[in-house]
Design an enzyme around this catalytic site. Structure first.
Site, short mmCIF file in Angstrom:
data_model
loop_
_atom_site.label_atom_id
_atom_site.label_comp_id
_atom_site.label_asym_id
_atom_site.label_seq_id
_atom_site.Cartn_x
_atom_site.Cartn_y
_atom_site.Cartn_z
N LYS A 110 0.87 -1.18 0.00
CA LYS A 110 0.00 0.00 0.00
C LYS A 110 0.89 1.21 0.00
O LYS A 110 2.03 1.16 0.47
CB LYS A 110 -0.88 0.01 1.25
P1 NAD Z 1 -12.93 7.31 -3.27
O1 NAD Z 1 -11.91 8.34 -3.02
O2 NAD Z 1 -13.42 7.08 -4.65
O3 NAD Z 1 -14.22 7.61 -2.36
C1 NAD Z 1 -14.16 7.75 -0.98
C2 NAD Z 1 -15.51 8.24 -0.50
O4 NAD Z 1 -15.54 8.27 0.93
C3 NAD Z 1 -15.84 9.66 -0.96
O5 NAD Z 1 -17.21 9.73 -1.27
C4 NAD Z 1 -15.51 10.49 0.27
O6 NAD Z 1 -16.20 11.72 0.31
C5 NAD Z 1 -16.00 9.55 1.35
N1 NAD Z 1 -15.51 9.84 2.68
C6 NAD Z 1 -14.25 10.21 3.05
N2 NAD Z 1 -14.21 10.40 4.38
C7 NAD Z 1 -15.46 10.15 4.85
C8 NAD Z 1 -16.05 10.16 6.13
N3 NAD Z 1 -15.34 10.47 7.22
N4 NAD Z 1 -17.37 9.84 6.23
C9 NAD Z 1 -18.10 9.53 5.15
N5 NAD Z 1 -17.59 9.48 3.92
C10 NAD Z 1 -16.29 9.81 3.77
O7 NAD Z 1 -12.37 5.98 -2.61
P2 NAD Z 1 -12.76 4.47 -2.95
O8 NAD Z 1 -11.82 3.98 -3.95
O9 NAD Z 1 -14.24 4.38 -3.16
O10 NAD Z 1 -12.39 3.77 -1.56
C11 NAD Z 1 -13.28 3.70 -0.44
C12 NAD Z 1 -12.84 2.59 0.49
O11 NAD Z 1 -12.80 1.36 -0.24
C13 NAD Z 1 -11.46 2.76 1.10
O12 NAD Z 1 -11.48 2.20 2.40
C14 NAD Z 1 -10.58 1.91 0.20
O13 NAD Z 1 -9.41 1.48 0.85
C15 NAD Z 1 -11.53 0.77 -0.08
N6 NAD Z 1 -11.20 0.00 -1.29
C16 NAD Z 1 -11.13 0.60 -2.51
C17 NAD Z 1 -10.85 -0.18 -3.64
C18 NAD Z 1 -10.83 0.40 -5.03
O14 NAD Z 1 -10.71 -0.38 -5.98
N7 NAD Z 1 -10.96 1.69 -5.21
C19 NAD Z 1 -10.60 -1.54 -3.50
C20 NAD Z 1 -10.67 -2.13 -2.24
C21 NAD Z 1 -10.99 -1.34 -1.14
#
Ligand code: NAD
Length: 421
Positions: A110
């Site tokens: 990461k």
């Molecule tokens: P992203 O940046 O596209 O979206 C994140 C979202 O969370 C946004 O809508 C943001 O406004 C919101 N957010 C941030 N802080 C917040 C809070 N305190 N309360 C409520 N909402 C909040 O990110 P993503 O890629 O969708 O990732 C989201 C989660 O999924 C993370 O934990 C990431 O590690 C996990 N994840 C992502 C992927 C991927 O392929 N993108 C894969 C596995 C896991």
């Protein structure tokens, strides 16, 4: 276990506590635990960029590679203000268990930069992305460590990463990064993969708990890549999305929200805020509203000892990494009416399709979306069944069952390879 002092903080402590529980269950000798748990390598870099006003700002970046036993390391890059090396290490460790559970030939990694990407102009974001990748060049590569998107990064950032790495090599090396735009060597279906995977596993969990999806209700915290795609996919299966939130606002309506309109608003403005004056809700309260499916898809540690006793859902689908603290887990253990789909299973769709993208890039042979989705569902199905079997046979929670498969796989690989020299 003697962990190096550079790793600290609540998220790292959480990853360690989860590991210790599973290591006790697997009876792993104490002297072997550090070898499995402590990350192999960590890099901290400073990334200076020239701002639009001519001043210079230095941002701190990190990359942690957990283990190299099964192949290259693989993992996302996060741009968020609170990123630190402890959090990045925990996320790398979870990636290892996730990849091992899904049967992918990777260790976990990461990376991240402590920056709020919303505070940068597009030019500044590009400069920072390129500088970060340039600093990472000796550390990463298509057979060493392959990056992907995470919170705060997207396909465009991956394209800048890939271009920067390639310019230094004198040739296009698309496989150094996954989650790229399709026109720059990405795969169809990667952007949607994590959210689609969440939806697939919710469907399987619903079958298990005998919940009819059509007409069921869901609340989604986080409306970015994972949350919005999960919401749209579940909605098309008949689920009514009654609550969504992001860092800026929360909306709740028992009659159902217009998810397409919300998604278009976020696409246009970057956040939920300002969508409407109706349906605004307290984001803290959203998680404890009654619903059939609760999907945390934002940040870590949102389900804690304070609210775990109050959440009212049948299925808790962890789209985010690490949304549930060990203290909350202890409470959920006594609430068997809630089926938890643990993060390393629930959000594995992203890394699974990243693996497909890497394989396609190495072979220069590209699949269509039906093939990507079909293989994704088959891989998730295998993991879901393996976890269900272990829950049944060993009387474990779904989280401990999933983690123990991941840890066990890495442990056995390390034992077989032996200790060098
Ligand atoms: P992203 O940046 O596209 O979206 C994140 C979202 O969370 C946004 O809508 C943001 O406004 C919101 N957010 C941030 N802080 C917040 C809070 N305190 N309360 C409520 N909402 C909040 O990110 P993503 O890629 O969708 O990732 C989201 C989660 O999924 C993370 O934990 C990431 O590690 C996990 N994840 C992502 C992927 C991927 O392929 N993108 C894969 C596995 C896991």
């Amino acid at each position: 276990m003697n962990a190096s002092s550079i790793y600290s903080g609540p998220v790292f402590a959480m990853a360690r506590r989860q590991f210790e529980t599973v290591a006790d269950h697997l009876d792993i000798p104490t002297d072997e635990r550090s070898r499995i748990f402590i990350p192999k390598r960590a890099l901290a870099v400073s990334c200076p960029i020239t701002r639009d006003d001519g001043s210079i700002t230095v941002f701190q970046g990190y990359r942690v590679q957990h283990h190299l036993t099964l192949g290259p390391t693989k993992g996302g890059t996060r741009f968020a203000s609170n990123v630190d090396v402890g959090e990045v290490a925990a996320l790398a460790i979870w990636m290892s268990w996730k990849c091992a559970l899904a049967g992918l030939p990777y260790g976990g990694a990461k990376g991240g930069i402590a920056v709020d990407p919303r505070s940068l102009s597009r030019r500044e974001l590009e400069a920072l992305s390129r500088r970060y990748m340039q600093e990472m060049i000796p550390f990463v590569g298509p057979h060493t460590d392959v990056m992907a998107p995470d919170m705060g990064t997207n396909e465009q950032v991956m394209a800048w990463f890939m271009d920067t790495y390639s310019m230094y090599q004198g040739q296009t090396v698309a496989e150094v990064v996954t989650g790229k735009p399709v026109e720059s060597g990405g795969t169809v279906g990667r952007r949607e993969a994590t959210g689609r995977g969440v939806a697939y596993l919710v469907k399987r969990a619903a079958e298990t708990v005998k919940l009819e999806l059509s007409g069921a209700t869901a609340i989604v915290q986080g409306f970015g890549n994972v949350g919005s795609v999960a919401a749209l996919t579940l909605q098309s299966a008949g689920v009514k999305i009654i609550g969504v939130s992001d860092h800026s606002a929360a909306y709740f309506d028992r009659g159902g929200l217009n998810i397409e309109a919300l998604e278009q608003h976020v696409r246009r403005t970057g956040a939920l805020e300002g969508y409407s004056t109706e349906g605004l809700f307290d984001p803290e309260d959203l998680l404890v509203q009654s619903c059939d499916i609760l999907i945390p898809a934002a940040v870590e540690r949102v389900i804690t000892e304070k609210n775990a006793g109050k959440i009212q859902c049948r299925i808790l689908a962890e789209g985010a990494n690490g949304p549930t603290t060990p203290e909350a887990d202890a409470i959920l253990k006594d609430r068997p009416e809630i089926f938890v789909i643990p993060d390393i299973l629930c959000n594995a769709g992203g890394v699974i399709v990243s693996y497909f993208e890497w394989v396609q890039g190495l072979q220069q042979l590209f699949w269509d979306e039906a093939e990507v989705n079909d293989r994704l569902n088959r891989t998730l199905e295998k993991s879901f069944q393996a976890v269900s079997r272990r829950v049944e046979m060993r009387k474990l929670t779904t989280r401990d069952a999933a983690l123990s498969i991941g840890v066990d796989t890495v442990l056995r690989a390390k034992r077989t390879r032996g200790l060098f020299p």
